[in-house]
Scaffold this active site. Structure first.
Site, PDB file in Angstrom:
ATOM      1  N   GLY A   1       0.787  -1.070  -0.014  1.00 55.14           N
ATOM      2  CA  GLY A   1       0.070  -0.004  -0.102  1.00 55.14           C
ATOM      3  C   GLY A   1       0.827   1.073   0.052  1.00 55.14           C
ATOM      4  O   GLY A   1       0.247   2.481   0.124  1.00 55.14           O
ATOM      5  N   ASP A   2       2.192   1.048  -0.118  1.00 53.86           N
ATOM      6  CA  ASP A   2       2.950   2.164  -0.048  1.00 53.86           C
ATOM      7  C   ASP A   2       4.231   1.947  -1.081  1.00 53.86           C
ATOM      8  O   ASP A   2       4.207   0.931  -1.538  1.00 53.86           O
ATOM      9  CB  ASP A   2       3.288   2.606   1.424  1.00 53.86           C
ATOM     10  CG  ASP A   2       3.792   4.232   1.639  1.00 53.86           C
ATOM     11  OD1 ASP A   2       4.320   4.857   0.410  1.00 53.86           O
ATOM     12  OD2 ASP A   2       3.064   4.813   2.301  1.00 53.86           O
ATOM     13  N   ASP A   3       5.411   2.727  -0.722  1.00 54.81           N
ATOM     14  CA  ASP A   3       6.568   2.563  -1.522  1.00 54.81           C
ATOM     15  C   ASP A   3       7.055   1.084  -1.339  1.00 54.81           C
ATOM     16  O   ASP A   3       7.079   0.405   0.063  1.00 54.81           O
ATOM     17  CB  ASP A   3       7.772   3.246  -1.067  1.00 54.81           C
ATOM     18  CG  ASP A   3       7.246   4.809  -1.335  1.00 54.81           C
ATOM     19  OD1 ASP A   3       6.535   4.994  -2.350  1.00 54.81           O
ATOM     20  OD2 ASP A   3       7.715   5.692  -0.763  1.00 54.81           O
TER      21      ASP A   3
ATOM     22  N   SER B   1       2.509  -1.538  -6.535  1.00 56.70           N
ATOM     23  CA  SER B   1       2.061  -0.585  -5.663  1.00 56.70           C
ATOM     24  C   SER B   1       1.367   0.420  -6.469  1.00 56.70           C
ATOM     25  O   SER B   1       1.980   1.689  -6.748  1.00 56.70           O
ATOM     26  CB  SER B   1       3.160  -0.009  -4.705  1.00 56.70           C
ATOM     27  OG  SER B   1       2.668   0.927  -4.026  1.00 56.70           O
TER      28      SER B   1
END
Length: 485
Positions: A264-266, A297
């Site tokens: 959900g992020d980098d 992502s």
């Protein structure tokens, strides 16, 4: 079916099946990250590690219960305390056998291996009381989620030498949903725990594991030297908040290999401290090698440099990178107040498929820890090299925005072919822009790049550089060790 919906209804399928469904043709490579060791005639499993251990024990020897319900926090602590008595005599290893082992936070020791059997699942407790509160990192000055303290990570260590967290692709499940809900509801006064965080340590290895659903970042080596991270499968729902995959932070000599992140992020976020606190602490991330890495992502970057980079980032080498359905391929995030530098960055052989941005640089990523930062502490961004890349179904080839009066310089892009999206992407609301490149306050060169870059990247017949030498951490060969099963 959109990727968000896919994750909500199918996240309980096997990890290998999931990664194969998503990565398709890359699945043949994923098999190398699945190696769980080879069982030999002596009833032991071989695995690779920086050092082998003379002494060993099973968590079950200390009364642990792998029923998924009984807390084993005290058992982990007792087992590691017991093994600490012999760790200086040739090292010690603790085996987590088959079962579901519920536990809160516990700390590792030097000359030690935590080994998860391929059928072991380490379940993170959902109780806040199982995670001690610790002080903010000195290079951040406060917690990332809130101004208070931090919940200690599930697996934690500080001031260690020679520590290994490995397995036959055993699973560590952060059970992060309750934490994500509290974070989104602004119910937390302290920063969520990470899954694995090792501080102030050297000779660190994290490998051959499946990590899922961390409350926040999954792997966070900080203030470390000589770090090996490889053969990890990291999975979190793509709408989970701040579930970064691997975040090397103020580390020297790190290698990341053969790993796969859905997040959900980098997927990888390279960091080194936040504004005045990072400037004062002054410890860069440097000599980082990334190879054979795959990321999905939709809302973040495959590789992000920053935004907390106030100790500096230099000499990052990334190659054989596969980006699928991600917001950006490589992103530099910084702002006035950060100070320091991002320099000597080299990325080559990157394959991007369905992206919003191929290249993204942001000089106005203005999140600050407090009002004490110096707005005149301008970061220096220079010598950024992108070589031998292809992309298809890309919305924007490059959005490169430096800082007025303090441009990003020495950007070099060569042998890059990007096929722009012809219609609205199923993953992003924006339609393709008429101009594939948007550039302000930057300078550099380009060669053999399609579509043609902005005029600030002068067309010159030059090849961007990539270091010919190897980093010292690249030359470290792991030993073949064994563990009883």
């Amino acid at each position: 079916m959109g990727i968000h919906h896919f994750f909500h209804i199918n996240f309980k399928v096997s990890k290998r099946s999931l990664i194969c469904i998503i990565l398709g043709f890359l699945c043949i490579n994923a098999a190398s990250a699945k190696s769980g060791g080879i069982t030999n005639s002596k009833g032991t499993v071989d695995y690779k590690a920086i050092n082998c251990r003379k002494h060993g024990a099973s968590l079950a020897d200390f009364g642990g219960k792998g029923d998924g319900k009984t807390s084993n926090t005290a058992v982990f602590k007792a087992a590691i305390a017991n093994l600490s008595k012999v760790a200086s005599d040739g090292g010690a290893q603790l085996v987590v056998p088959p079962g579901k082992w519920l536990t809160g936070s516990f700390s590792l020791i030097s000359h030690f291996t935590l080994y998860l059997h391929k059928e072991a699942v380490l379940l993170a407790s959902e109780e806040e009381s199982e995670y001690p509160l610790i002080d903010p990192l000195p290079s951040y000055g406060r917690g990332r989620d809130a101004a208070g303290k931090r919940f200690q990570s599930l697996i934690f260590g500080t001031n260690l030498t020679d520590v290994v967290v490995a397995g036959g692709n055993g699973t560590i499940d952060g059970q992060g949903a309750i934490w994500w809900k509290k974070f989104k509801g602004k119910e937390l006064n302290n920063t969520r725990p990470y899954l694995i965080e090792i501080l102030y340590s050297n000779q660190v290895q994290i490998s051959d594991l499946t990590l899922i659903n961390s409350p926040s970042w999954h792997v966070h080596p900080t203030y470390c030297r000589d770090v090996i991270i490889e053969k990890l499968t990291i999975l979190a729902p793509v709408d989970s908040p701040n579930t970064d995959g691997i975040n090397p932070d103020s580390c020297t000599n790190t290698r990341i290999r053969d790993s796969y992140v859905v997040s959900g992020d980098d997927c990888i976020a390279v960091k080194s401290g936040w504004d005045e606190y990072g400037i004062k602490f002054g410890m860069p991330t440097q000599h980082l090698s990334i190879r054979n890495f795959t990321c999905i992502s939709p809302d973040s970057a495959v590789i992000a440099l920053g935004s907390e980079m106030s100790g500096g980032i230099q000499d990052v080498r990334a190659e054989e990178i596969y980006a699928i359905n991600s917001q950006s391929g490589v992103r530099i995030k910084t702002a006035p107040g950060r100070g320091a530098y991002v320099k000597e960055i080299f990325v080559r052989n990157m394959n991007m498929n369905t992206m919003k941005y191929a290249f993204w640089m942001t000089g106005s990523y203005g999140s600050h820890p407090d009002e004490g930062y110096d707005p005149k502490a301008f970061p220096v961004i220079k010598n950024i090299n992108y070589i031998d890349m292809v992309g298809k179904n890309v919305t924007i080839a490059g959005n490169l925005a430096g800082i007025q009066g303090h441009p990003f310089t020495g950007i070099c892009i060569s042998n890059v072919t990007i096929v722009m999206a012809k219609k609205k992407s199923s993953f992003f609301a924006e339609k393709p822009k008429k101009l594939p490149w948007n550039c302000t306050d930057i300078s550099g060169t380009s060669n053999d790049v399609s579509p043609k870059p902005c005029g600030l990247l002068q067309d010159k017949k030059v090849e961007c550089s990539f270091p010919a030498d190897k980093l010292d951490i690249d030359n470290v060969e792991l030993k073949t060790c064994s563990v009883s099963v």
